[in-house]
Design a protein around this motif. Sequence first.
Motif, PDB file in Angstrom:
ATOM      1  N   GLY A   6     -40.490 -11.940  -8.908  1.00  0.00           N
ATOM      2  CA  GLY A   6     -39.297 -11.283  -9.550  1.00  0.00           C
ATOM      3  C   GLY A   6     -39.210 -11.666 -10.894  1.00  0.00           C
ATOM      4  N   HIS A   7     -39.843 -12.443 -11.515  1.00  0.00           N
ATOM      5  CA  HIS A   7     -40.051 -12.668 -12.948  1.00  0.00           C
ATOM      6  C   HIS A   7     -41.447 -11.902 -13.558  1.00  0.00           C
ATOM      7  N   GLY A   8     -41.966 -11.108 -12.765  1.00  0.00           N
ATOM      8  CA  GLY A   8     -43.354 -10.382 -13.286  1.00  0.00           C
ATOM      9  C   GLY A   8     -44.676 -11.069 -13.478  1.00  0.00           C
ATOM     10  N   VAL A   9     -44.507 -12.157 -12.965  1.00  0.00           N
ATOM     11  CA  VAL A   9     -45.609 -13.113 -12.989  1.00  0.00           C
ATOM     12  C   VAL A   9     -46.589 -12.912 -12.035  1.00  0.00           C
ATOM     13  N   ARG A  10     -47.934 -12.900 -12.004  1.00  0.00           N
ATOM     14  CA  ARG A  10     -48.905 -12.699 -11.211  1.00  0.00           C
ATOM     15  C   ARG A  10     -49.794 -13.880 -10.761  1.00  0.00           C
ATOM     16  N   VAL A  11     -49.862 -14.295  -9.708  1.00  0.00           N
ATOM     17  CA  VAL A  11     -50.686 -15.622  -9.493  1.00  0.00           C
ATOM     18  C   VAL A  11     -51.872 -15.273  -8.317  1.00  0.00           C
ATOM     19  N   ASN A  12     -52.887 -15.422  -8.727  1.00  0.00           N
ATOM     20  CA  ASN A  12     -54.195 -15.456  -7.656  1.00  0.00           C
ATOM     21  C   ASN A  12     -55.102 -16.420  -7.500  1.00  0.00           C
ATOM     22  N   CYS A  13     -55.957 -16.600  -6.740  1.00  0.00           N
ATOM     23  CA  CYS A  13     -56.922 -17.591  -6.698  1.00  0.00           C
ATOM     24  C   CYS A  13     -58.332 -16.987  -6.473  1.00  0.00           C
ATOM     25  N   VAL A  14     -59.295 -17.523  -7.244  1.00  0.00           N
ATOM     26  CA  VAL A  14     -60.786 -17.153  -6.914  1.00  0.00           C
ATOM     27  C   VAL A  14     -61.303 -18.045  -5.996  1.00  0.00           C
ATOM     28  N   ASN A  15     -62.321 -17.325  -5.033  1.00  0.00           N
ATOM     29  CA  ASN A  15     -62.942 -18.190  -4.048  1.00  0.00           C
ATOM     30  C   ASN A  15     -64.379 -18.052  -4.230  1.00  0.00           C
ATOM     31  N   PRO A  16     -65.070 -18.650  -5.147  1.00  0.00           N
ATOM     32  CA  PRO A  16     -66.480 -18.452  -5.119  1.00  0.00           C
ATOM     33  C   PRO A  16     -67.391 -18.936  -4.300  1.00  0.00           C
ATOM     34  N   GLU A  17     -68.242 -18.465  -3.843  1.00  0.00           N
ATOM     35  CA  GLU A  17     -69.305 -19.236  -2.870  1.00  0.00           C
ATOM     36  C   GLU A  17     -70.119 -20.282  -3.708  1.00  0.00           C
ATOM     37  N   ARG A  18     -70.997 -20.958  -3.197  1.00  0.00           N
ATOM     38  CA  ARG A  18     -71.647 -22.045  -3.805  1.00  0.00           C
ATOM     39  C   ARG A  18     -72.337 -21.293  -5.463  1.00  0.00           C
ATOM     40  N   THR A  19     -71.724 -22.033  -6.476  1.00  0.00           N
ATOM     41  CA  THR A  19     -72.058 -21.628  -7.924  1.00  0.00           C
ATOM     42  C   THR A  19     -72.952 -22.609  -8.587  1.00  0.00           C
ATOM     43  N   ALA A  20     -73.719 -22.245  -9.318  1.00  0.00           N
ATOM     44  CA  ALA A  20     -74.606 -23.105 -10.149  1.00  0.00           C
ATOM     45  C   ALA A  20     -73.666 -23.402 -11.402  1.00  0.00           C
ATOM     46  N   THR A  21     -73.189 -24.744 -11.270  1.00  0.00           N
ATOM     47  CA  THR A  21     -72.285 -25.568 -12.204  1.00  0.00           C
ATOM     48  C   THR A  21     -72.822 -26.771 -12.323  1.00  0.00           C
ATOM     49  N   PRO A  22     -72.375 -27.513 -13.374  1.00  0.00           N
ATOM     50  CA  PRO A  22     -72.648 -28.910 -13.614  1.00  0.00           C
ATOM     51  C   PRO A  22     -72.156 -29.595 -12.487  1.00  0.00           C
ATOM     52  N   MET A  23     -70.804 -29.532 -12.096  1.00  0.00           N
ATOM     53  CA  MET A  23     -70.168 -30.410 -11.004  1.00  0.00           C
ATOM     54  C   MET A  23     -71.079 -30.262  -9.702  1.00  0.00           C
ATOM     55  N   ARG A  24     -71.483 -29.137  -9.449  1.00  0.00           N
ATOM     56  CA  ARG A  24     -72.369 -29.044  -8.194  1.00  0.00           C
ATOM     57  C   ARG A  24     -73.778 -29.495  -8.220  1.00  0.00           C
ATOM     58  N   TYR A  29     -43.647 -19.349 -20.302  1.00  0.00           N
ATOM     59  CA  TYR A  29     -44.773 -18.488 -21.132  1.00  0.00           C
ATOM     60  C   TYR A  29     -44.956 -17.243 -20.296  1.00  0.00           C
ATOM     61  N   LEU A  30     -45.552 -17.339 -19.295  1.00  0.00           N
ATOM     62  CA  LEU A  30     -45.954 -16.138 -18.399  1.00  0.00           C
ATOM     63  C   LEU A  30     -44.839 -15.237 -18.085  1.00  0.00           C
ATOM     64  N   ALA A  31     -43.709 -15.637 -17.897  1.00  0.00           N
ATOM     65  CA  ALA A  31     -42.475 -14.882 -17.171  1.00  0.00           C
ATOM     66  C   ALA A  31     -42.027 -14.062 -18.802  1.00  0.00           C
ATOM     67  N   GLU A  32     -42.461 -14.641 -19.860  1.00  0.00           N
ATOM     68  CA  GLU A  32     -42.108 -13.687 -21.049  1.00  0.00           C
ATOM     69  C   GLU A  32     -42.940 -12.713 -21.424  1.00  0.00           C
ATOM     70  N   SER A  33     -44.306 -12.983 -20.841  1.00  0.00           N
ATOM     71  CA  SER A  33     -45.193 -12.057 -21.222  1.00  0.00           C
ATOM     72  C   SER A  33     -45.600 -11.060 -19.833  1.00  0.00           C
ATOM     73  N   ASP A  34     -44.952 -11.263 -18.691  1.00  0.00           N
ATOM     74  CA  ASP A  34     -45.348 -10.568 -17.585  1.00  0.00           C
ATOM     75  C   ASP A  34     -46.812 -10.974 -17.323  1.00  0.00           C
ATOM     76  N   GLY A  35     -47.257 -12.143 -17.404  1.00  0.00           N
ATOM     77  CA  GLY A  35     -48.373 -12.746 -17.512  1.00  0.00           C
ATOM     78  C   GLY A  35     -49.078 -13.098 -15.996  1.00  0.00           C
ATOM     79  N   HIS A  36     -50.223 -13.862 -16.097  1.00  0.00           N
ATOM     80  CA  HIS A  36     -51.021 -13.873 -14.715  1.00  0.00           C
ATOM     81  C   HIS A  36     -51.813 -15.487 -14.792  1.00  0.00           C
ATOM     82  N   LEU A  37     -51.200 -16.103 -13.655  1.00  0.00           N
ATOM     83  CA  LEU A  37     -52.114 -17.553 -13.491  1.00  0.00           C
ATOM     84  C   LEU A  37     -53.139 -17.477 -12.690  1.00  0.00           C
ATOM     85  N   LEU A  38     -54.154 -17.827 -12.874  1.00  0.00           N
ATOM     86  CA  LEU A  38     -55.531 -17.679 -12.064  1.00  0.00           C
ATOM     87  C   LEU A  38     -55.889 -19.207 -11.749  1.00  0.00           C
ATOM     88  N   LEU A  39     -55.880 -19.493 -10.516  1.00  0.00           N
ATOM     89  CA  LEU A  39     -56.592 -20.673  -9.967  1.00  0.00           C
ATOM     90  C   LEU A  39     -57.696 -20.439  -9.321  1.00  0.00           C
TER      91      LEU A  39
END
Length: 469
Positions: free
Chosen positions: A409-427, A363-373
């Motif tokens: 080569g398929h126009g898909v970008r992939v990046n990763c966010v690295n947050p410091e300690r974040t106020a989430t229910p999991m934490r 799907y992302l190759a079709e739209s030149d999209g972006h995957l964020l992890l």
Amino acid sequence: MIAESRLRRVGVVLAGGVGQRIGLNTPKQLLKIAGKTILEHTIDVFDGHPEIDEVVVLMAPGFVGEAEELVRRNGYRKVTKVVEGGASRTESTWLALRAIGDAECDVLLHDAVRPLVEPRIISECVAALERYEAVEVAIPSADTIVVAAPGPRGEIIRDIPDRSLLRRGQTPQCFRLSVIRAAYERAFADPAFAERPATDDCGVVLRYLPDVPIYIVPGSEHNMKVTHPVDVFIADKLFQLAESTAPALTGDAYRDGLAGRTLVVFGGSYGIGAEIVELAKGYGAAVHSFSRTQNGVRVEDPAAVADALARVYGETGRIDYVVNTAAVLHMGRLDEAGPHVIEETVGVNYLGPINVARASFKYLAESDGHLLLYTSSSYTRGRAAYSLYSSSKAAVVNLTQALADEWAGHGVRVNCVNPERTATPMRLRAFGDEPATTLLSAEAVARTSLDVLLSRLTGQVVDVRLSRV
């Protein structure tokens, strides 16, 4: 548009060498570090720098085609020429000066194998060129330097210079075009230059235009030159620790990038994922959220992930952005963890991103999209209390870098966010109540996530720090 009151600024990436000291038969600048070639990392800095107007690349003979393909694949907007380099550093510089043309400009000559040059250094060089016609980047020498001389059974020390006056030269080396060109014209007219060539461009100016002062801009220990095998390992680790940032956007930029686009969020029922959902909806995106608590979609189940994406595509006809924030955090020692804890931690935190990536690609190759992890600030060190979580998050970083290269080569970008300690229910479940002033808000991390999604970045680990929000 270049302001009429200033000169054009040209970054020259000198990539003419071959990695013989690393044991390669191909240029060392084509060696991959942190998911990209060294050359790509270096061009990234100059092409993305707001104060650089144009980039010229000098490539090793026989490899111009490879460099041109990297430029095309990455969509570099400022690279105007890829030129074959010469047999020496001075010859490559001269070829670059000829390629730039005759119009006066500021030239920043940079070693391609210094991929960790900081944007701050480039900005300070540009500022220095407003007052000086020649600029060197250098750092103090932490080591005592000795001058050697031949002895009866080997080398002996002839002198030990005052270390407080010694600097280690780096790049970029920066000049007014007319100045560096005049210095080289005098050098080539001198028969002695061929017998004793300068080792760098400032050396040419110092020898042939001694009345031109060369200003020193402070460099950085990170601005290392990848020369020996150990340098490859060090540079790779420095990239892992380096901070990447995405430009902070305005409301209009968010609307331009999100309105009419389709965004899929896995793990969107609470925390960072839920904040992304709400923000993106507010800027006009068609947002689809999936989670195990919300609609029974578990990222560790590849069939469920694939089915969710197929349903979204069936409804909207496109998928532009896919975000995976799903994660679990179990505390305790690894040797005391039960099979279920191990299975769930690895399944959600590592196999989950793999499943999302595999199902998203078409799907992302079709739209030149972006995957964020997402990774965790513990990924570089590991924590005794949650070592399995930290190690799985470290694996996501490597996955990001590998996929960015694999999918470029398929126009898909992939990046990763690295947050410091974040106020989430999991934490909160793992650590209990903590002072709010010591934690990032989930909304701040979500907003940075949108900045990354709408950027040209790929293969980067983007830090979100409390001190910057």
